[in-house]
Design a protein around this motif. Sequence first.
Motif, PDB file in Angstrom:
ATOM      1  N   ILE A 105       8.529 129.003  26.591  1.00 40.06           N
ATOM      2  CA  ILE A 105       7.185 128.992  25.998  1.00 40.06           C
ATOM      3  C   ILE A 105       7.236 129.046  24.475  1.00 40.06           C
ATOM      4  CG2 ILE A 105       5.066 130.372  25.739  1.00 40.06           C
ATOM      5  CD1 ILE A 105       5.157 130.904  28.690  1.00 40.06           C
ATOM      6  N   ARG A 106       8.220 129.730  23.914  1.00 43.75           N
ATOM      7  CA  ARG A 106       8.288 129.854  22.455  1.00 43.75           C
ATOM      8  C   ARG A 106       8.606 128.521  21.773  1.00 43.75           C
ATOM      9  NH1 ARG A 106      12.774 132.314  24.482  1.00 43.75           N
ATOM     10  NH2 ARG A 106      14.761 131.344  23.930  1.00 43.75           N
ATOM     11  N   ASN A 107       9.072 127.522  22.534  1.00 38.03           N
ATOM     12  CA  ASN A 107       9.340 126.194  21.980  1.00 38.03           C
ATOM     13  C   ASN A 107       8.096 125.332  22.110  1.00 38.03           C
ATOM     14  OD1 ASN A 107      11.844 127.424  22.229  1.00 38.03           O
ATOM     15  ND2 ASN A 107      12.883 125.504  22.639  1.00 38.03           N
ATOM     16  N   ASP A 108       7.795 124.583  21.072  1.00 34.20           N
ATOM     17  CA  ASP A 108       6.630 123.707  21.081  1.00 34.20           C
ATOM     18  C   ASP A 108       6.986 122.409  21.808  1.00 34.20           C
ATOM     19  OD1 ASP A 108       4.585 121.859  20.480  1.00 34.20           O
ATOM     20  OD2 ASP A 108       4.107 122.927  18.627  1.00 34.20           O
ATOM     21  N   ALA A 109       6.388 122.187  22.950  1.00 31.02           N
ATOM     22  CA  ALA A 109       6.700 121.022  23.780  1.00 31.02           C
ATOM     23  C   ALA A 109       6.314 119.719  23.088  1.00 31.02           C
ATOM     24  CB  ALA A 109       6.004 121.136  25.131  1.00 31.02           C
ATOM     25  N   MET A 110       5.214 119.708  22.355  1.00 28.09           N
ATOM     26  CA  MET A 110       4.802 118.485  21.666  1.00 28.09           C
ATOM     27  C   MET A 110       5.778 118.139  20.541  1.00 28.09           C
ATOM     28  SD  MET A 110       2.482 116.912  23.198  1.00 28.09           S
ATOM     29  CE  MET A 110       2.284 115.618  21.988  1.00 28.09           C
ATOM     30  N   GLN A 111       6.306 119.130  19.848  1.00 26.34           N
ATOM     31  CA  GLN A 111       7.320 118.852  18.827  1.00 26.34           C
ATOM     32  C   GLN A 111       8.547 118.235  19.474  1.00 26.34           C
ATOM     33  OE1 GLN A 111       8.066 122.487  16.729  1.00 26.34           O
ATOM     34  NE2 GLN A 111       6.654 121.961  15.091  1.00 26.34           N
ATOM     35  N   TYR A 112       8.931 118.745  20.620  1.00 29.88           N
ATOM     36  CA  TYR A 112      10.072 118.205  21.359  1.00 29.88           C
ATOM     37  C   TYR A 112       9.823 116.746  21.731  1.00 29.88           C
ATOM     38  CZ  TYR A 112      13.287 117.529  25.289  1.00 29.88           C
ATOM     39  OH  TYR A 112      14.233 117.042  26.140  1.00 29.88           O
ATOM     40  N   ILE A 113       8.648 116.448  22.264  1.00 32.49           N
ATOM     41  CA  ILE A 113       8.300 115.080  22.655  1.00 32.49           C
ATOM     42  C   ILE A 113       8.303 114.163  21.438  1.00 32.49           C
ATOM     43  CG2 ILE A 113       6.404 113.608  23.513  1.00 32.49           C
ATOM     44  CD1 ILE A 113       7.883 115.060  25.726  1.00 32.49           C
ATOM     45  N   GLU A 114       7.710 114.608  20.340  1.00 28.26           N
ATOM     46  CA  GLU A 114       7.667 113.784  19.136  1.00 28.26           C
ATOM     47  C   GLU A 114       9.070 113.534  18.584  1.00 28.26           C
ATOM     48  OE1 GLU A 114       5.146 112.043  17.976  1.00 28.26           O
ATOM     49  OE2 GLU A 114       4.012 112.826  19.663  1.00 28.26           O
ATOM     50  N   ALA A 115       9.936 114.531  18.641  1.00 24.43           N
ATOM     51  CA  ALA A 115      11.323 114.353  18.192  1.00 24.43           C
ATOM     52  C   ALA A 115      12.034 113.328  19.072  1.00 24.43           C
ATOM     53  CB  ALA A 115      12.067 115.687  18.209  1.00 24.43           C
ATOM     54  N   CYS A 116      11.809 113.385  20.360  1.00 19.40           N
ATOM     55  CA  CYS A 116      12.408 112.411  21.282  1.00 19.40           C
ATOM     56  C   CYS A 116      11.894 111.002  21.002  1.00 19.40           C
ATOM     57  CB  CYS A 116      12.125 112.788  22.732  1.00 19.40           C
ATOM     58  SG  CYS A 116      12.962 114.286  23.297  1.00 19.40           S
ATOM     59  N   ARG A 117      10.597 110.885  20.740  1.00 23.40           N
ATOM     60  CA  ARG A 117      10.008 109.574  20.443  1.00 23.40           C
ATOM     61  C   ARG A 117      10.587 109.006  19.155  1.00 23.40           C
ATOM     62  NH1 ARG A 117       3.579 110.198  21.125  1.00 23.40           N
ATOM     63  NH2 ARG A 117       3.551 107.950  21.375  1.00 23.40           N
ATOM     64  N   SER A 118      10.711 109.851  18.142  1.00 22.95           N
ATOM     65  CA  SER A 118      11.265 109.404  16.867  1.00 22.95           C
ATOM     66  C   SER A 118      12.711 108.948  17.024  1.00 22.95           C
ATOM     67  CB  SER A 118      11.205 110.526  15.832  1.00 22.95           C
ATOM     68  OG  SER A 118       9.880 110.859  15.538  1.00 22.95           O
ATOM     69  N   LYS A 119      13.480 109.709  17.778  1.00 26.39           N
ATOM     70  CA  LYS A 119      14.878 109.356  18.005  1.00 26.39           C
ATOM     71  C   LYS A 119      14.986 108.015  18.731  1.00 26.39           C
ATOM     72  CE  LYS A 119      19.084 111.062  20.188  1.00 26.39           C
ATOM     73  NZ  LYS A 119      19.673 112.115  21.017  1.00 26.39           N
ATOM     74  N   ARG A 120      14.157 107.800  19.755  1.00 28.97           N
ATOM     75  CA  ARG A 120      14.163 106.532  20.478  1.00 28.97           C
ATOM     76  C   ARG A 120      13.765 105.375  19.577  1.00 28.97           C
ATOM     77  NH1 ARG A 120      12.073 109.070  24.500  1.00 28.97           N
ATOM     78  NH2 ARG A 120       9.967 108.394  24.124  1.00 28.97           N
ATOM     79  N   ALA A 121      12.762 105.606  18.712  1.00 27.73           N
ATOM     80  CA  ALA A 121      12.304 104.551  17.804  1.00 27.73           C
ATOM     81  C   ALA A 121      13.408 104.185  16.817  1.00 27.73           C
ATOM     82  CB  ALA A 121      11.048 105.002  17.070  1.00 27.73           C
ATOM     83  N   MET A 122      14.119 105.187  16.296  1.00 26.27           N
ATOM     84  CA  MET A 122      15.214 104.907  15.368  1.00 26.27           C
ATOM     85  C   MET A 122      16.324 104.143  16.067  1.00 26.27           C
ATOM     86  SD  MET A 122      15.481 108.154  12.733  1.00 26.27           S
ATOM     87  CE  MET A 122      16.847 108.796  13.591  1.00 26.27           C
TER      88      MET A 122
END
Length: 79
Positions: free
Chosen positions: A50-67
């Motif tokens: 719970i202490r981890n922000d799930a949306m930040q995780y998703i956005e980081a994954c999306r950015s990595k895939r886009a790169m």
Amino acid sequence: MLPVTSWLEGYSRRQQFRRMAQSLLKEKDDILSDLGYDRHDLEGALHLPIRNDAMQYIEACRSKRAMEARRTKSPQLAG
């Protein structure tokens, strides 16, 4: 009281994310891809603490895939 408030806010955000993710996971993979999501990433985010922000995780994954996609599309320079 601040730590309790912070925990409740995190829990509330996670519940909102859980509802959104469960709705998205009902879709087919090609629709998820069109929306910029990946089934594996959504499922992984649902299992974060719970202490981890799930949306930040998703956005980081999306950015990595886009790169990675840009890297594979761009022509490689000859050395």
